[in-house]
Write an enzyme that holds these catalytic residues in place. Sequence first.
Site, PDB file in Angstrom:
ATOM      1  N   PRO A   1       0.789  -1.229   0.000  1.00  0.00           N
ATOM      2  CA  PRO A   1       0.000   0.000   0.000  1.00  0.00           C
ATOM      3  C   PRO A   1       0.821   1.279   0.000  1.00  0.00           C
ATOM      4  O   PRO A   1       1.857   1.371   0.661  1.00  0.00           O
ATOM      5  CB  PRO A   1      -0.836  -0.100   1.282  1.00  0.00           C
ATOM      6  N   ASN A   2       0.309   2.230  -0.765  1.00  0.00           N
ATOM      7  CA  ASN A   2       0.831   3.597  -0.877  1.00  0.00           C
ATOM      8  C   ASN A   2       2.105   3.705  -1.705  1.00  0.00           C
ATOM      9  O   ASN A   2       2.531   4.814  -2.038  1.00  0.00           O
ATOM     10  CB  ASN A   2       1.036   4.237   0.517  1.00  0.00           C
TER      11      ASN A   2
ATOM     12  N   TYR B   1      11.647   8.865   0.692  1.00  0.00           N
ATOM     13  CA  TYR B   1      11.553   7.829  -0.344  1.00  0.00           C
ATOM     14  C   TYR B   1      12.176   8.223  -1.686  1.00  0.00           C
ATOM     15  O   TYR B   1      12.121   7.442  -2.631  1.00  0.00           O
ATOM     16  CB  TYR B   1      10.079   7.447  -0.551  1.00  0.00           C
TER      17      TYR B   1
ATOM     18  N   GLU C   1      12.558  -9.679   1.538  1.00  0.00           N
ATOM     19  CA  GLU C   1      11.826  -8.500   2.022  1.00  0.00           C
ATOM     20  C   GLU C   1      12.707  -7.280   1.758  1.00  0.00           C
ATOM     21  O   GLU C   1      13.886  -7.279   2.140  1.00  0.00           O
ATOM     22  CB  GLU C   1      11.575  -8.661   3.530  1.00  0.00           C
TER      23      GLU C   1
ATOM     24  N   ARG D   1      13.265   4.489  12.231  1.00  0.00           N
ATOM     25  CA  ARG D   1      12.101   5.383  12.209  1.00  0.00           C
ATOM     26  C   ARG D   1      11.233   5.151  13.469  1.00  0.00           C
ATOM     27  O   ARG D   1      11.750   4.750  14.501  1.00  0.00           O
ATOM     28  CB  ARG D   1      11.348   5.182  10.894  1.00  0.00           C
TER      29      ARG D   1
HETATM   30  O1  CA2 Z   1      10.725   1.931   3.504  1.00  0.00           O
HETATM   31  C1  CA2 Z   1       9.881   1.225   2.940  1.00  0.00           C
HETATM   32  O2  CA2 Z   1      10.026   0.728   1.845  1.00  0.00           O
HETATM   33  C2  CA2 Z   1       8.528   1.003   3.647  1.00  0.00           C
HETATM   34  O3  CA2 Z   1       8.097  -0.332   3.347  1.00  0.00           O
HETATM   35  C3  CA2 Z   1       7.569   2.005   3.067  1.00  0.00           C
HETATM   36  C4  CA2 Z   1       6.189   1.977   3.753  1.00  0.00           C
HETATM   37  C5  CA2 Z   1       6.330   2.074   5.252  1.00  0.00           C
HETATM   38  O4  CA2 Z   1       5.048   1.923   5.861  1.00  0.00           O
HETATM   39  C6  CA2 Z   1       7.261   1.025   5.808  1.00  0.00           C
HETATM   40  O5  CA2 Z   1       7.389   1.223   7.196  1.00  0.00           O
HETATM   41  C7  CA2 Z   1       8.631   1.125   5.151  1.00  0.00           C
HETATM   42  C8  CA2 Z   1       5.336   3.185   3.372  1.00  0.00           C
HETATM   43  C9  CA2 Z   1       5.109   3.375   1.962  1.00  0.00           C
HETATM   44  C10 CA2 Z   1       4.470   4.717   1.766  1.00  0.00           C
HETATM   45  O6  CA2 Z   1       5.022   5.215   0.592  1.00  0.00           O
HETATM   46  C11 CA2 Z   1       4.800   6.484   0.248  1.00  0.00           C
HETATM   47  C12 CA2 Z   1       5.514   6.918  -0.824  1.00  0.00           C
HETATM   48  C13 CA2 Z   1       5.372   8.212  -1.253  1.00  0.00           C
HETATM   49  C14 CA2 Z   1       4.484   9.056  -0.597  1.00  0.00           C
HETATM   50  C15 CA2 Z   1       3.760   8.596   0.479  1.00  0.00           C
HETATM   51  C16 CA2 Z   1       3.919   7.295   0.902  1.00  0.00           C
END
Ligand code: CA2
Length: 147
Positions: free
Chosen positions: A12-13, A25, A100, A109
């Site tokens: 998700p997201n 990111y 993973e 974090r």
């Molecule tokens: O660091 C990662 O790849 C995560 O899997 C990303 C997830 C987060 O919940 C994990 O703790 C770590 C969140 C993805 C959200 O991605 C976004 C990207 C751009 C804008 C908003 C959210």
Amino acid sequence: MSAPIVLLLHGPNLNLLGEREPAIYGSDTLDDYVAFTTASAERHGLALEAFQSNHEGELIDHIHGARGRCAAIVINPGAFTHYSWAIHDALSAFDGVKVEVHISNPNAREPWRHTSVVAPVATGSIMGFGKHGYDLAIRAVAAKLGL
Ligand code: CA2
């Protein structure tokens, strides 16, 4: 013989990559991630299929669909990482290599990100290296498969 298939899953997201939170990111889009990982897979004699969903059940369906068909799954489960025992169970029923991957380092974090319920059923986990983590994941898959 045809190239072993790696299934690349995003949760998700992650479809919002490149649109928000560049400080965490980066500025690459999900399409950039998929293209980068596809190129890495091809260099290592692997074929790549990619899928992103905001829905837990769709991710589980794809994990089930990989059984007996794909050699490996590379998965960034997004926030499902931290609480989806259903994805944990689906991955445990997949017999291939499971990596993973996280773009950020969840351990650096908020405390709620420090637990991964996916890690115990993964072959290994890679986090904190941004896009390069996906190349590391493909290299790890290739090494595990003896390619
Ligand atoms: O660091 C990662 O790849 C995560 O899997 C990303 C997830 C987060 O919940 C994990 O703790 C770590 C969140 C993805 C959200 O991605 C976004 C990207 C751009 C804008 C908003 C959210």
